[in-house]
Write a protein that holds these residues in place. Structure first.
Motif, PDB file in Angstrom:
ATOM      1  N   ALA A 454      12.028 -38.472  30.625  1.00  0.00           N
ATOM      2  CA  ALA A 454      12.627 -37.147  30.813  1.00  0.00           C
ATOM      3  C   ALA A 454      11.518 -36.102  30.698  1.00  0.00           C
ATOM      4  O   ALA A 454      10.557 -36.265  29.945  1.00  0.00           O
ATOM      5  CB  ALA A 454      13.684 -36.913  29.745  1.00  0.00           C
ATOM      6  N   ALA A 455      11.666 -35.034  31.456  1.00  0.00           N
ATOM      7  CA  ALA A 455      10.676 -33.954  31.363  1.00  0.00           C
ATOM      8  C   ALA A 455      10.874 -33.240  30.026  1.00  0.00           C
ATOM      9  O   ALA A 455      12.011 -32.982  29.634  1.00  0.00           O
ATOM     10  CB  ALA A 455      10.878 -32.989  32.515  1.00  0.00           C
ATOM     11  N   PRO A 456       9.781 -32.959  29.277  1.00  0.00           N
ATOM     12  CA  PRO A 456       9.957 -32.267  27.997  1.00  0.00           C
ATOM     13  C   PRO A 456      10.574 -30.877  28.211  1.00  0.00           C
ATOM     14  O   PRO A 456      10.384 -30.265  29.266  1.00  0.00           O
ATOM     15  CB  PRO A 456       8.545 -32.165  27.436  1.00  0.00           C
ATOM     16  CG  PRO A 456       7.616 -32.545  28.529  1.00  0.00           C
ATOM     17  CD  PRO A 456       8.392 -33.265  29.577  1.00  0.00           C
ATOM     18  N   GLY A 457      11.309 -30.436  27.209  1.00  0.00           N
ATOM     19  CA  GLY A 457      12.055 -29.181  27.311  1.00  0.00           C
ATOM     20  C   GLY A 457      11.175 -27.975  27.620  1.00  0.00           C
ATOM     21  O   GLY A 457      11.607 -27.041  28.297  1.00  0.00           O
ATOM     22  N   TRP A 458       9.925 -28.007  27.122  1.00  0.00           N
ATOM     23  CA  TRP A 458       9.059 -26.841  27.303  1.00  0.00           C
ATOM     24  C   TRP A 458       8.463 -26.739  28.697  1.00  0.00           C
ATOM     25  O   TRP A 458       7.829 -25.770  29.056  1.00  0.00           O
ATOM     26  CB  TRP A 458       7.925 -26.837  26.264  1.00  0.00           C
ATOM     27  CG  TRP A 458       7.136 -28.143  26.217  1.00  0.00           C
ATOM     28  CD1 TRP A 458       7.359 -29.193  25.399  1.00  0.00           C
ATOM     29  CD2 TRP A 458       6.028 -28.509  27.048  1.00  0.00           C
ATOM     30  NE1 TRP A 458       6.479 -30.207  25.632  1.00  0.00           N
ATOM     31  CE2 TRP A 458       5.635 -29.804  26.656  1.00  0.00           C
ATOM     32  CE3 TRP A 458       5.316 -27.884  28.064  1.00  0.00           C
ATOM     33  CZ2 TRP A 458       4.587 -30.488  27.242  1.00  0.00           C
ATOM     34  CZ3 TRP A 458       4.259 -28.567  28.654  1.00  0.00           C
ATOM     35  CH2 TRP A 458       3.904 -29.856  28.244  1.00  0.00           C
ATOM     36  N   LEU A 459       8.683 -27.807  29.511  1.00  0.00           N
ATOM     37  CA  LEU A 459       8.016 -27.855  30.817  1.00  0.00           C
ATOM     38  C   LEU A 459       8.854 -27.195  31.909  1.00  0.00           C
ATOM     39  O   LEU A 459       9.974 -27.615  32.191  1.00  0.00           O
ATOM     40  CB  LEU A 459       7.751 -29.320  31.195  1.00  0.00           C
ATOM     41  CG  LEU A 459       7.035 -29.542  32.511  1.00  0.00           C
ATOM     42  CD1 LEU A 459       5.621 -28.984  32.474  1.00  0.00           C
ATOM     43  CD2 LEU A 459       6.992 -31.021  32.860  1.00  0.00           C
ATOM     44  N   ASN A 460       8.316 -26.125  32.476  1.00  0.00           N
ATOM     45  CA  ASN A 460       9.024 -25.469  33.575  1.00  0.00           C
ATOM     46  C   ASN A 460       8.298 -25.616  34.903  1.00  0.00           C
ATOM     47  O   ASN A 460       8.903 -25.916  35.905  1.00  0.00           O
ATOM     48  CB  ASN A 460       9.204 -23.977  33.277  1.00  0.00           C
ATOM     49  CG  ASN A 460      10.172 -23.797  32.134  1.00  0.00           C
ATOM     50  OD1 ASN A 460      11.228 -24.423  32.118  1.00  0.00           O
ATOM     51  ND2 ASN A 460       9.782 -23.006  31.141  1.00  0.00           N
ATOM     52  N   ARG A 461       6.992 -25.388  34.853  1.00  0.00           N
ATOM     53  CA  ARG A 461       6.257 -25.414  36.124  1.00  0.00           C
ATOM     54  C   ARG A 461       4.895 -26.077  35.944  1.00  0.00           C
ATOM     55  O   ARG A 461       4.194 -25.832  34.976  1.00  0.00           O
ATOM     56  CB  ARG A 461       6.081 -23.987  36.642  1.00  0.00           C
ATOM     57  CG  ARG A 461       5.362 -23.918  37.985  1.00  0.00           C
ATOM     58  CD  ARG A 461       5.383 -22.515  38.536  1.00  0.00           C
ATOM     59  NE  ARG A 461       6.712 -22.139  38.980  1.00  0.00           N
ATOM     60  CZ  ARG A 461       7.217 -22.399  40.193  1.00  0.00           C
ATOM     61  NH1 ARG A 461       6.486 -23.046  41.069  1.00  0.00           N
ATOM     62  NH2 ARG A 461       8.417 -22.010  40.522  1.00  0.00           N
ATOM     63  N   VAL A 462       4.581 -26.927  36.913  1.00  0.00           N
ATOM     64  CA  VAL A 462       3.279 -27.594  36.915  1.00  0.00           C
ATOM     65  C   VAL A 462       2.422 -26.952  38.005  1.00  0.00           C
ATOM     66  O   VAL A 462       2.923 -26.642  39.086  1.00  0.00           O
ATOM     67  CB  VAL A 462       3.454 -29.108  37.184  1.00  0.00           C
ATOM     68  CG1 VAL A 462       2.106 -29.786  37.390  1.00  0.00           C
ATOM     69  CG2 VAL A 462       4.199 -29.771  36.035  1.00  0.00           C
ATOM     70  N   LEU A 463       1.149 -26.740  37.684  1.00  0.00           N
ATOM     71  CA  LEU A 463       0.227 -26.183  38.681  1.00  0.00           C
ATOM     72  C   LEU A 463      -0.656 -27.307  39.198  1.00  0.00           C
ATOM     73  O   LEU A 463      -1.319 -27.994  38.418  1.00  0.00           O
ATOM     74  CB  LEU A 463      -0.637 -25.084  38.038  1.00  0.00           C
ATOM     75  CG  LEU A 463       0.151 -23.999  37.308  1.00  0.00           C
ATOM     76  CD1 LEU A 463      -0.803 -23.008  36.634  1.00  0.00           C
ATOM     77  CD2 LEU A 463       1.071 -23.248  38.273  1.00  0.00           C
ATOM     78  N   LEU A 464      -0.613 -27.523  40.501  1.00  0.00           N
ATOM     79  CA  LEU A 464      -1.360 -28.632  41.094  1.00  0.00           C
ATOM     80  C   LEU A 464      -2.519 -28.091  41.894  1.00  0.00           C
ATOM     81  O   LEU A 464      -2.302 -27.295  42.808  1.00  0.00           O
ATOM     82  CB  LEU A 464      -0.506 -29.368  42.122  1.00  0.00           C
ATOM     83  CG  LEU A 464       0.843 -29.887  41.766  1.00  0.00           C
ATOM     84  CD1 LEU A 464       1.585 -30.272  43.036  1.00  0.00           C
ATOM     85  CD2 LEU A 464       0.601 -31.124  40.939  1.00  0.00           C
ATOM     86  N   GLY A 488       1.350 -25.511  44.341  1.00  0.00           N
ATOM     87  CA  GLY A 488       0.140 -26.180  44.795  1.00  0.00           C
ATOM     88  C   GLY A 488      -0.962 -25.202  45.161  1.00  0.00           C
ATOM     89  O   GLY A 488      -0.697 -24.106  45.652  1.00  0.00           O
ATOM     90  N   PHE A 489      -2.197 -25.609  44.884  1.00  0.00           N
ATOM     91  CA  PHE A 489      -3.369 -24.787  45.220  1.00  0.00           C
ATOM     92  C   PHE A 489      -4.417 -25.676  45.854  1.00  0.00           C
ATOM     93  O   PHE A 489      -4.645 -26.797  45.406  1.00  0.00           O
ATOM     94  CB  PHE A 489      -3.960 -24.138  43.958  1.00  0.00           C
ATOM     95  CG  PHE A 489      -2.931 -23.342  43.189  1.00  0.00           C
ATOM     96  CD1 PHE A 489      -2.660 -22.016  43.530  1.00  0.00           C
ATOM     97  CD2 PHE A 489      -2.209 -23.930  42.149  1.00  0.00           C
ATOM     98  CE1 PHE A 489      -1.693 -21.306  42.840  1.00  0.00           C
ATOM     99  CE2 PHE A 489      -1.247 -23.220  41.467  1.00  0.00           C
ATOM    100  CZ  PHE A 489      -0.976 -21.903  41.804  1.00  0.00           C
ATOM    101  N   GLY A 490      -5.066 -25.138  46.902  1.00  0.00           N
ATOM    102  CA  GLY A 490      -6.062 -25.938  47.610  1.00  0.00           C
ATOM    103  C   GLY A 490      -7.450 -25.851  46.995  1.00  0.00           C
ATOM    104  O   GLY A 490      -8.330 -26.640  47.321  1.00  0.00           O
TER     105      GLY A 490
END
Ligand code: ADP
Length: 729
Positions: A454-464, A488-490
């Protein structure tokens, strides 16, 4: 007076009489004329009638003649027909709607010679009964009544199907019966004795050829076994030499010995597989396996062949697809290895992407699994595409003449896919790349894989941050499926421009830096910008990172690897020391590995091969010692030689499985090590309870891969992160 009066009167009377006479004469001549005319008419009529009669007589004569000619022709035609029917070797008969024989040729009646009642007039049922009771036909083990009943049932069917029967004299006939529109039945008894004898001869010849093919296959297998054993020494010793202090030239020689040895082994394996498939002796061994894990292992093991090429290996395993199936994992891996291996071989830069998706099959509990292996390589010209699945076919031109290979890989792959009930195809564009696709129909395993973390509660957005759009896209979809947003970022600059508050976790692809600052520097810059969350570096090869990086995740990634790593990381780690992605609290012990091997040299080779791994290695010199060692301290992994004195590897494994069951111990993975490559060996080995099968010569990467894969959570990681083996080298 009287006389004159008298005279006058007489004259008058005479005159009157004369007039009357004249009148009568006129009448008479008129009547005569009429009579003459009538007579003339009559005679004319008579003449006419006479002529007509003559014509009629003439016509009757002609018709009679024609009739006689026609009758003669019919007789001739009938005689010719029967002459022809009699001339043919096959039996011919006609039955009326009442199933009574109207006619039959001699060939039809020949088997019944001497039985006077058989001939035109006999009913079909009677004919069959006589055939059975007089022993005219071989009822092929069926009782006579049953045979007659069966044949009658056939005869009465609306469409009569052909049937082959055998007569007492060894003649075989195929009965072909057809109903005519008029209700008759035409029956042909085709003599197929020569054909049957020819088929029997062909069968015998085929048997001989198969025996020869089996002998050839056994010879090839034996030969490969004989070649593998010394190769074990050559490749193993070359690896050991490679690990010792050598100057550059010596290293080049050793490298050449090793790679030539390995190339020779690939060739031997291909020839061996192909000869087994040809001899139809290759059997599948279905068992439950994890398809995602298999794809991952293949990609990881092939990673070293990418070398220094700027080539990214990606896995896109459908997020909603099951992973555990029933199939032959070894053969599925072989197909994947061939396709991914080719993709890597024929691609200089860009990516190799393995996509896996599935659809439920029409049969319950089965899935149609689609796999595509896409590359951005040299591509295949349209006119070559059909040939590459054939034997020894390579697209030979200037572009790939430099590539090694037997040209057997795709032929074997195609046959394997077909054996597994699937199909393989290719789409390709020269200069752009190729996409090999195949599907398999696989049963779902009874035991499903454990649910995703399960995704932890504090996790909202991941930056890739990944320069490769395909890589960003896969990760974004995987996270989204777990309800985690991703941006996403190039490039590193784009990522930094988003600001420290743009997300909770950063994933940095190592390829991001190119020749610029390394991922450690980017992480340091992010920390300096104020980003305090976990920072993961994704890399296929070992990278040195600084304290700002939470952990390095080795690519290719499995679906849940990222989320699993995030879940194990503290949400805020400002300036924290790098931690293992799967770090767990508490003291941890070293992994225990038991290796059973009777040959001293092989023990030496083995210990050198695992030298770089941080494990407790224990040797047993035969199967009995292996079981004792297991009882004394159950290891985390066992490598088991198969042919050993006293108790062989298979028996030792069986005994270990019994101990496990008795004491309720977890199942220890047992990896077979053998020089045997004979058909059937693999079955025996896996049936004895071993989990994996390695043929000698053993490869360091494979051994270390098995060590890493079997490492339990409570053990220290056996492979140091910056060791080349950690990436599956
Ligand atoms: P080989 O051992 O030569 O690789 P294969 O049967 O695996 O034999 O492949 C046959 C030929 O098909 C190769 O020699 C190559 O010309 C072509 N081929 C296979 N895969 C690819 C690919 N991904 N890209 C370009 N060409 C390929």
């Amino acid at each position: 007076m009287a006389n004159s009066d008298e005279l006058a009167r007489e004259r008058r009377a005479r005159l009157a009489a004369e007039r009357l006479l004249e009148m009568k004469q006129a009448e008479l001549s008129d009547a005569n004329r009429k009579l003459a005319a009538h007579a003339r008419n009559l005679s004319e009529e008579i003449v006419e009638k006479r002529e007509e009669t003559a014509v009629l007589r003439q016509q009757t004569e002609t018709v009679r003649h024609e009739l006689e000619t026609a009758k003669g022709a019919v007789l001739i035609a009938e005689r010719r027909l029967w002459d022809s029917v009699e001339t043919i070797q096959d039996g011919f008969a006609v039955f009326d709607a009442d199933s009574t024989m109207i006619a039959a040729n001699r060939a039809y009646l020949a088997p019944f010679e001497g039985l006077d009642s058989v001939g035109p007039g006999i009913r079909d049922e009677e004919l069959l009964r006589i055939a059975a009771e007089e022993g005219v036909v071989d009822t092929d083990g069926a009782g006579r009544d049953d045979w007659v009943e069966d044949m009658m049932w056939r005869w009465r069917a609306p469409t009569i199907h052909p049937r082959v029967i055998r007569f007492w004299n060894g003649t075989f006939v195929r009965l072909v019966d057809r109903r005519t529109e008029g209700g008759d039945t035409v029956s042909l008894a085709l003599n197929i004795t020569a054909q049957i004898r020819y088929e029997a001869r062909l069968k015998a010849a085929r048997k001989t050829a198969e025996a020869a093919s089996r002998a050839k296959s056994a010879f090839l297998a034996n030969m490969s076994h004989e070649i593998r054993t010394p190769m074990n020494g050559i490749v193993g010793m070359a690896q050991l030499l490679d690990d010792s202090a050598l100057d550059e030239e010596q290293r080049l020689y050793v490298e050449t010995i090793r790679s030539s040895g390995e190339a020779l082994l690939v060739l031997i394996n291909d020839v061996l597989d192909y000869s087994k498939i040809e001899a139809e002796r290759l059997t599948l061994h279905p068992e439950e396996f994890d398809l995602e894990q298999a794809v991952y292992e293949v990609a990881t093991l092939l990673r070293p062949s990418v070398g220094t090429k700027p080539l990214t290996m990606l896995i896109d395993y459908d997020m909603f697809m099951p992973t555990r199936f029933v199939g032959d994992p070894g053969r599925v891996r072989q197909v994947l290895t061939n396709l991914v291996g080719n993709a890597v071989k024929f691609t200089e830069s860009g990516h190799v992407l393995v996509r896996v998706s599935s659809l439920p099959d029409s049969a319950a509990g089965r899935q149609r699994v689609h796999v595509t292996v896409e590359d951005t390589g040299i591509g295949i010209a349209p006119d070559k595409r059909d040939h590459i699945f054939g034997e020894f076919n390579q697209v030979e031109d200037d572009r790939n003449r430099t590539f090694e290979g037997t040209g057997l890989g795709l032929a074997i792959t195609k046959r394997l896919v077909e054996m597994m009930g699937g199909e393989i195809w290719v789409e390709s564009e020269v200069g752009t790349g190729s996409s090999f696709g195949f599907f398999l129909t696989l049963e779902l395993a009874v035991h499903a894989a454990s649910p995703p973390p399960a995704a932890p509660g504090w996790l909202n957005r991941v930056l890739l941050a990944d320069p490769l759009a395909a890589g960003r896209d896969i990760l974004r979809r995987q996270l989204l499926a777990q309800k985690v947003a991703a941006s996403g970022f190039g490039s590193a600059d784009e990522l930094r421009a988003a600001g420290p508050g743009a997300g909770d976790v950063v994933l940095l692809d190592a390829a991001l830096s190119g020749s610029g600052p390394g991922p450690g520097d980017v992480a340091a810059a992010l920390r300096a910008d104020g980003f305090a969350g976990p920072i993961f570096v994704l890399s296929a090869t070992p990278v040195r990172t600084g304290a700002e990086v939470t952990a390095v995740l080795h690519t290719p990634l499995r679906r849940h690897d990222v989320l699993r790593a995030i879940a194990a990381a503290p949400p805020r780690a400002p300036g924290a020391a790098p931690a293992e992605a799967n770090a767990r609290p508490g003291p941890r012990r070293r992994m225990r590995v038991l290796a059973a091997e009777d040959n001293r040299t092989n023990r030496l080779v083995f210990s050198k091969l695992v030298k770089s791994a941080d494990i407790d290695l224990q040797f047993a010199e035969n199967g009995r010692e292996a079981v004792e060692a297991y009882r004394a301290a159950p290891p985390d992994l066992v490598f088991m030689d198969i042919s050993m004195p006293e108790v062989d590897g298979k028996e030792a494994t069986r005994r270990i499985r019994v101990v496990e069951a008795d004491q309720g111990l977890p199942r220890v993975p047992v990896v077979a090590m053998t020089a045997h490559a004979l058909a059937g060996d693999e079955d025996d080995i896996l049936a004895a309870g071993l989990d994996h099968y390695l043929t000698k010569p053993l490869k360091k990467a494979t051994i270390l891969h098995h060590v890493a894969a079997a490492c339990p959570a409570e053990c220290l990681p056996p492979l140091p992160e910056d060791a080349p083996e950690a990436a599956g080298a």
